[in-house]
Structure formats: structure tokens, C-alpha cells
Write an enzyme that holds these catalytic residues in place. Sequence first.
Site, PDB file in Angstrom:
ATOM      1  N   SER A 111       0.832  -1.204   0.000  1.00  0.00           N
ATOM      2  CA  SER A 111       0.000   0.000   0.000  1.00  0.00           C
ATOM      3  C   SER A 111       0.865   1.251   0.000  1.00  0.00           C
ATOM      4  O   SER A 111       1.956   1.264   0.585  1.00  0.00           O
ATOM      5  CB  SER A 111      -0.859  -0.009   1.263  1.00  0.00           C
ATOM      6  OG  SER A 111      -1.465   1.248   1.470  1.00  0.00           O
ATOM      7  N   TYR A 116      -2.484  -0.943  10.863  1.00  0.00           N
ATOM      8  CA  TYR A 116      -2.677  -1.522   9.524  1.00  0.00           C
ATOM      9  C   TYR A 116      -1.477  -1.173   8.630  1.00  0.00           C
ATOM     10  O   TYR A 116      -0.903  -2.039   7.970  1.00  0.00           O
ATOM     11  CB  TYR A 116      -3.989  -1.002   8.907  1.00  0.00           C
ATOM     12  CG  TYR A 116      -4.001  -1.049   7.400  1.00  0.00           C
ATOM     13  CD1 TYR A 116      -4.216  -2.244   6.722  1.00  0.00           C
ATOM     14  CD2 TYR A 116      -3.757   0.104   6.636  1.00  0.00           C
ATOM     15  CE1 TYR A 116      -4.185  -2.290   5.337  1.00  0.00           C
ATOM     16  CE2 TYR A 116      -3.726   0.065   5.260  1.00  0.00           C
ATOM     17  CZ  TYR A 116      -3.935  -1.136   4.615  1.00  0.00           C
ATOM     18  OH  TYR A 116      -3.899  -1.177   3.243  1.00  0.00           O
ATOM     19  N   LYS A 161       1.757  -3.548   6.800  1.00  0.00           N
ATOM     20  CA  LYS A 161       2.226  -3.541   5.406  1.00  0.00           C
ATOM     21  C   LYS A 161       3.740  -3.333   5.363  1.00  0.00           C
ATOM     22  O   LYS A 161       4.452  -3.994   4.604  1.00  0.00           O
ATOM     23  CB  LYS A 161       1.514  -2.452   4.596  1.00  0.00           C
ATOM     24  CG  LYS A 161       0.025  -2.687   4.377  1.00  0.00           C
ATOM     25  CD  LYS A 161      -0.243  -3.838   3.421  1.00  0.00           C
ATOM     26  CE  LYS A 161      -1.730  -4.073   3.211  1.00  0.00           C
ATOM     27  NZ  LYS A 161      -2.039  -5.324   2.490  1.00  0.00           N
TER      28      LYS A 161
HETATM   29  C1  WQD Z   1      -9.994   9.035   0.988  1.00  0.00           C
HETATM   30  C2  WQD Z   1     -10.289  10.496   1.304  1.00  0.00           C
HETATM   31  C3  WQD Z   1     -10.721  10.947   3.632  1.00  0.00           C
HETATM   32  C4  WQD Z   1     -14.534   8.795   3.916  1.00  0.00           C
HETATM   33  C5  WQD Z   1      -7.021   4.125   3.143  1.00  0.00           C
HETATM   34  C6  WQD Z   1      -5.798   3.379   3.594  1.00  0.00           C
HETATM   35  C7  WQD Z   1      -5.085   2.812   2.410  1.00  0.00           C
HETATM   36  C8  WQD Z   1      -6.007   1.915   1.608  1.00  0.00           C
HETATM   37  C9  WQD Z   1      -7.273   2.637   1.269  1.00  0.00           C
HETATM   38  C10 WQD Z   1      -7.203   0.016   2.569  1.00  0.00           C
HETATM   39  C11 WQD Z   1      -9.603  10.967   2.587  1.00  0.00           C
HETATM   40  C12 WQD Z   1     -11.934  11.249   2.782  1.00  0.00           C
HETATM   41  C13 WQD Z   1     -13.346   9.329   3.445  1.00  0.00           C
HETATM   42  C14 WQD Z   1     -15.583   9.664   4.286  1.00  0.00           C
HETATM   43  C15 WQD Z   1     -14.217  11.549   3.666  1.00  0.00           C
HETATM   44  N1  WQD Z   1      -6.165   0.705   2.306  1.00  0.00           N
HETATM   45  N2  WQD Z   1     -13.199  10.690   3.319  1.00  0.00           N
HETATM   46  N3  WQD Z   1     -15.386  11.007   4.133  1.00  0.00           N
HETATM   47  O1  WQD Z   1      -7.532   7.099   3.757  1.00  0.00           O
HETATM   48  O2  WQD Z   1      -6.655   7.509   1.417  1.00  0.00           O
HETATM   49  O3  WQD Z   1      -6.637   5.231   2.317  1.00  0.00           O
HETATM   50  O4  WQD Z   1      -7.851   3.246   2.418  1.00  0.00           O
HETATM   51  O5  WQD Z   1      -7.751  -0.861   2.139  1.00  0.00           O
HETATM   52  O6  WQD Z   1      -3.971   2.112   2.818  1.00  0.00           O
HETATM   53  O7  WQD Z   1      -4.943   4.266   4.297  1.00  0.00           O
HETATM   54  O8  WQD Z   1      -8.774   6.233   1.697  1.00  0.00           O
HETATM   55  O9  WQD Z   1     -11.128   6.164   0.963  1.00  0.00           O
HETATM   56  O10 WQD Z   1     -10.632   6.158   3.443  1.00  0.00           O
HETATM   57  O11 WQD Z   1     -10.250   8.239   2.139  1.00  0.00           O
HETATM   58  O12 WQD Z   1     -14.107  12.765   3.570  1.00  0.00           O
HETATM   59  O13 WQD Z   1     -16.658   9.238   4.734  1.00  0.00           O
HETATM   60  O14 WQD Z   1     -11.696  10.640   1.537  1.00  0.00           O
HETATM   61  O15 WQD Z   1     -10.551  11.904   4.627  1.00  0.00           O
HETATM   62  O16 WQD Z   1      -9.207  12.285   2.370  1.00  0.00           O
HETATM   63  P1  WQD Z   1      -7.368   6.633   2.376  1.00  0.00           P
HETATM   64  P2  WQD Z   1     -10.276   6.633   2.084  1.00  0.00           P
END
Ligand code: WQD
Length: 340
Positions: free
Chosen positions: A125, A150, A154
Site C-alpha cells: 500500500s 494496519y 504492510k
Molecule cells: C480518501 C479520502 C478521507 C470517507 C485508506 C488506507 C489505504 C487503503 C485505502 C485500505 C480521505 C476522505 C473518506 C468519508 C471523507 N487501504 N473521506 N469522508 O484514507 O486515502 O486510504 O484506504 O484498504 O492504505 O490508508 O482512503 O477512501 O478512506 O479516504 O471525507 O466518509 O476521503 O478523509 O481524504 P485513504 P479513504
Amino acid sequence: MSKILLAGGAGYIGSHTAVELLEAGYEVVIADNYSNSCPESIKRVEKITGKQVQAYEVDVKDKDKLSVIFKENKIDAVIHFAGLKAVGESVEKPVLYYRNNIDTTLTLLECMNEYGVKNIIFSSSATVYGEENPVPYTEEMKRGTCTNPYGWTKVMMEQILEDAAKADKDMSVVLLRYFNPIGAHESGIMGEDPQGIPNNLMPYVAQVAVGRRDHLTIFGKDYPTPDGTCRRDYIHVVDLAKGHVKAIDFVFKNKGVEVFNLGTGTPYSVTEIVTTFQKENDIEIKVEYGDRRAGDLPESYANADKALNVLGWKTEKNLADMCRDLWRWQSNNPYGYNQK
Ligand code: WQD
């Protein structure tokens, strides 16, 4: 014909990869305990490809049961997707995450060692770049400091795989650092099916669109980005899956360890994502702004040059494709694989 074992292959990325491998002429064996997936996804893989998949209901940590797969099949390469992946849950249950993710990796490596399987591709990741590396991330940067268990699993799994390859010069290890996989297969019958309240942005948006959630909360609008919301490198899951096919070709021809970013290289903000989803699908998403979410970085995106130069892989789908394909899946399957 080479046979590929997909550990955790019934999940979101594994199932899409199974389709692309089958279509490229590989045989596929899946090992999954369905802890965060279901056998129906494998039926959909078979429906899309018209080919058979051999599936074993196995916890990859269970060495006796995992060994049976290696005994019954001549496995040429392993793709290791098996693992827990909810960032927030990992903060609450660190021991569970370390136990599960590290154990699956060690058990796979032990079986590979015993049965002479030398090739492995690992689902890593972008989170391993941590807090200190500047964007865009390049593969030679040192792994950084993660903000949650998590992410650390990785980092640790990458280290374990590197050490295994150092000790066995016949091994070929590819670490694929995924950015933010979204979207669904264009057939509309296969996609992401999160259990409970989604942790990630796109599944949440899709569930608001289909009426399962009232509104999306955007976590923070005061980041140092052009519109104040976080920017990420969203990649279509089918492009990501095709990256695995290229990586499989690569592991068969090389030895040692190689790392590849799988991203588009182009970041989009949360606001841009919501706007594009609304426009492409002609649906309104109710949005509220909330506080920043702990551990979120302002920006994360890839330099994707190495995958292009070495693997000959680049993404083909754009954000509009991602939004349309996601909605086709979500609107056809409002409750995922287990229709209510
Ligand atoms: C993306 C953006 C949130 C939800 C994580 C892990 C990564 C990978 C994918 C997992 C961010 C914003 C989100 C919401 C929001 N692994 N958001 N409202 O955090 O980049 O990555 O997930 O399987 O290793 O770190 O992805 O989709 O959670 O968030 O505003 O309800 O959307 O703050 O900026 P992230 P995400």
C-alpha cells in the site's frame, strides 16, 4: 499453463484480478476464509470469464489446510491479498491486525518454501511511504512512519518478504503499492462489497447514492490543498488488476525483489470526486463537512513511471469511468452480493 494461487482472492481486488488473469490465459486457484468476502464473488468471476475457478475455503493462517492446496496443485506463483485492511479497526485492535496479517504472510512463505514455490506478488500500500516522504512518491524512497497498525503491518510484511528473498536467491518477489482502488468491473456484476459502515470514501458515496446512508461527511476542508480537501490517487480496480497480470509476467522472468507503485499519478480532491460522481451519474450526493479524520495526510499520489518503464503498464480508465462503473455495480446490487 501457469497456475496462480490468489490468497484472499474472493475480495474486492482479488476477484477483479482473477478475471484479468483468467482472460490472460492463466489458471486460478483461490484460498479465502470469506471473513470479509463471500463465495458469490467467485461465481461472478466465472460468469464474466466463462471459466472455472478452483476455490478452497481456507484461513491462510491455517498451515495444515493451506498445505493441502499446495499438495493438490502445482502452484507457479502466489498473489497475497489476504489481510485485514480497516485502518480505524486496526487502531482499536492492533494485536488482531498484527497477528492476522503477519501470520498469513509467514504461513504462505512457509508453504511456498516447503513446496518449492519461488514467486510471490504482495498487495502492499502507498501507506508505507508514511508521513515524511514528499509527493509524488517514488519506489526508491525509504518506507516512512505510519499512522496506524494496519500501515505498520504492510511495512513489516514488505520487510519479511525482502528478507525471505535475500536468503533464497531463487525467489522472485514483487511488492505492489496500491494507491486508492475504486470503481467496479464494467459488467456491473462484480464490485466492492464492504460489510457494515464503509471506511473508505467511494463505497460511502455509492451507499449515499443508493439511499442506504443519508449523507457523506467530508473529513476536513482546511487542508493545504487547492480546495482544502484531501487529495488522493484514485485508480480503477480493473486497471489495478491488469497491473497484477503484468507483475506475474515479470516475476516469472526475474529474481530478487522489485517494488512498483500502482497509481495513475494524478490526484483528485474529495470535492472533485463527489462532483464527478454526481455529474457522471446524474445523482445528488448530500454532503456535510466535519472535522479532519485522525491520521489522514493532505495528499497521497504516485509517480507511476517505473511501472510504465519496467512492466509496460499504465492506467487506461479515468475518473468518469470509475464513477460510472461504481454506480452500475451499486445500483444493480444495492446490498452487494447478498441481496436483501
Ligand atoms: C480518501 C479520502 C478521507 C470517507 C485508506 C488506507 C489505504 C487503503 C485505502 C485500505 C480521505 C476522505 C473518506 C468519508 C471523507 N487501504 N473521506 N469522508 O484514507 O486515502 O486510504 O484506504 O484498504 O492504505 O490508508 O482512503 O477512501 O478512506 O479516504 O471525507 O466518509 O476521503 O478523509 O481524504 P485513504 P479513504
